[in-house]
Design a protein around this motif. Sequence first.
Motif, mmCIF file in Angstrom:
data_model
loop_
_atom_site.group_PDB
_atom_site.id
_atom_site.type_symbol
_atom_site.label_atom_id
_atom_site.label_comp_id
_atom_site.label_asym_id
_atom_site.label_seq_id
_atom_site.Cartn_x
_atom_site.Cartn_y
_atom_site.Cartn_z
ATOM 1 N N PHE A 27 -71.339 -56.117 29.870
ATOM 2 C CA PHE A 27 -72.462 -55.273 30.292
ATOM 3 C C PHE A 27 -73.707 -56.095 30.611
ATOM 4 N N LEU A 28 -73.520 -57.205 31.297
ATOM 5 C CA LEU A 28 -74.649 -58.080 31.623
ATOM 6 C C LEU A 28 -75.671 -57.410 32.535
ATOM 7 N N ARG A 29 -75.249 -56.445 33.310
ATOM 8 C CA ARG A 29 -76.195 -55.735 34.171
ATOM 9 C C ARG A 29 -77.256 -55.014 33.339
ATOM 10 N N ASP A 30 -76.911 -54.626 32.103
ATOM 11 C CA ASP A 30 -77.809 -53.858 31.250
ATOM 12 C C ASP A 30 -78.525 -54.701 30.196
ATOM 13 N N LYS A 31 -78.368 -56.014 30.245
ATOM 14 C CA LYS A 31 -79.001 -56.854 29.225
ATOM 15 C C LYS A 31 -80.517 -56.863 29.423
ATOM 16 N N ALA A 32 -81.221 -57.184 28.350
ATOM 17 C CA ALA A 32 -82.683 -57.291 28.424
ATOM 18 C C ALA A 32 -83.061 -58.411 29.391
ATOM 19 N N SER A 33 -84.106 -58.212 30.164
ATOM 20 C CA SER A 33 -84.503 -59.188 31.176
ATOM 21 C C SER A 33 -84.885 -60.534 30.571
ATOM 22 N N TRP A 34 -85.338 -60.552 29.329
ATOM 23 C CA TRP A 34 -85.754 -61.784 28.678
ATOM 24 C C TRP A 34 -84.596 -62.543 28.039
ATOM 25 N N PHE A 35 -83.417 -61.892 27.921
ATOM 26 C CA PHE A 35 -82.270 -62.526 27.268
ATOM 27 C C PHE A 35 -81.544 -63.434 28.247
ATOM 28 N N GLU A 36 -81.374 -64.694 27.865
ATOM 29 C CA GLU A 36 -80.683 -65.644 28.726
ATOM 30 C C GLU A 36 -79.283 -65.913 28.186
ATOM 31 N N VAL A 37 -78.279 -65.691 29.023
ATOM 32 C CA VAL A 37 -76.894 -65.959 28.645
ATOM 33 C C VAL A 37 -76.591 -67.399 29.054
ATOM 34 N N PRO A 38 -76.161 -68.231 28.114
ATOM 35 C CA PRO A 38 -75.895 -69.626 28.456
ATOM 36 C C PRO A 38 -74.754 -69.754 29.457
ATOM 37 N N GLU A 39 -74.919 -70.630 30.410
ATOM 38 C CA GLU A 39 -73.898 -70.832 31.442
ATOM 39 C C GLU A 39 -72.747 -71.711 30.954
ATOM 40 N N SER A 40 -72.988 -72.504 29.923
ATOM 41 C CA SER A 40 -72.016 -73.518 29.527
ATOM 42 C C SER A 40 -71.144 -73.123 28.338
ATOM 43 N N ASP A 41 -71.138 -71.841 27.933
ATOM 44 C CA ASP A 41 -70.367 -71.485 26.741
ATOM 45 C C ASP A 41 -68.909 -71.158 27.043
ATOM 46 N N GLY A 42 -68.529 -71.054 28.315
ATOM 47 C CA GLY A 42 -67.138 -70.818 28.687
ATOM 48 C C GLY A 42 -66.653 -69.394 28.477
ATOM 49 N N ALA A 43 -67.528 -68.483 28.117
ATOM 50 C CA ALA A 43 -67.125 -67.100 27.867
ATOM 51 C C ALA A 43 -66.932 -66.344 29.181
ATOM 52 N N ASN A 44 -65.978 -65.411 29.174
ATOM 53 C CA ASN A 44 -65.783 -64.524 30.324
ATOM 54 C C ASN A 44 -66.990 -63.608 30.440
ATOM 55 N N ARG A 45 -67.306 -63.159 31.648
ATOM 56 C CA ARG A 45 -68.503 -62.354 31.887
ATOM 57 C C ARG A 45 -68.174 -61.113 32.713
ATOM 58 N N TRP A 46 -68.794 -60.008 32.346
ATOM 59 C CA TRP A 46 -68.672 -58.770 33.101
ATOM 60 C C TRP A 46 -70.037 -58.110 33.210
ATOM 61 N N ASP A 47 -70.396 -57.704 34.427
ATOM 62 C CA ASP A 47 -71.656 -57.004 34.642
ATOM 63 C C ASP A 47 -71.577 -55.544 34.216
ATOM 64 N N GLU A 48 -70.396 -54.961 34.336
ATOM 65 C CA GLU A 48 -70.227 -53.543 34.012
ATOM 66 C C GLU A 48 -68.791 -53.311 33.569
ATOM 67 N N TRP A 49 -68.523 -52.122 33.063
ATOM 68 C CA TRP A 49 -67.185 -51.748 32.633
ATOM 69 C C TRP A 49 -66.288 -51.558 33.850
ATOM 70 N N ASP A 50 -65.118 -52.136 33.796
ATOM 71 C CA ASP A 50 -64.131 -51.955 34.859
ATOM 72 C C ASP A 50 -62.843 -51.534 34.188
#
Length: 60
Positions: A32-55
């Motif tokens: 749910f990265l589309r809904d994250k707080a604007s100030w929260f930074e998700v690290p690019e180098s952690d290797g985790a899978n990412r989804w902007d919304e539920w699919d």
Amino acid sequence: MSLDRSPQDVSVAAGTLDAAESQITLPSHHIFLRDKASWFEVPESDGANRWDEWDSNDNM
């Protein structure tokens, strides 16, 4: 939070952890990265899978 989709997985609210006293495992997913707080930074180098919304067609 409790989900019955994957009984082998455990979900813990990150705000309940004290990093000074515990060894926190890195996340495997960022959801749910589309809904994250604007100030929260998700690290690019952690290797985790990412989804902007539920699919519903995607296996998280």
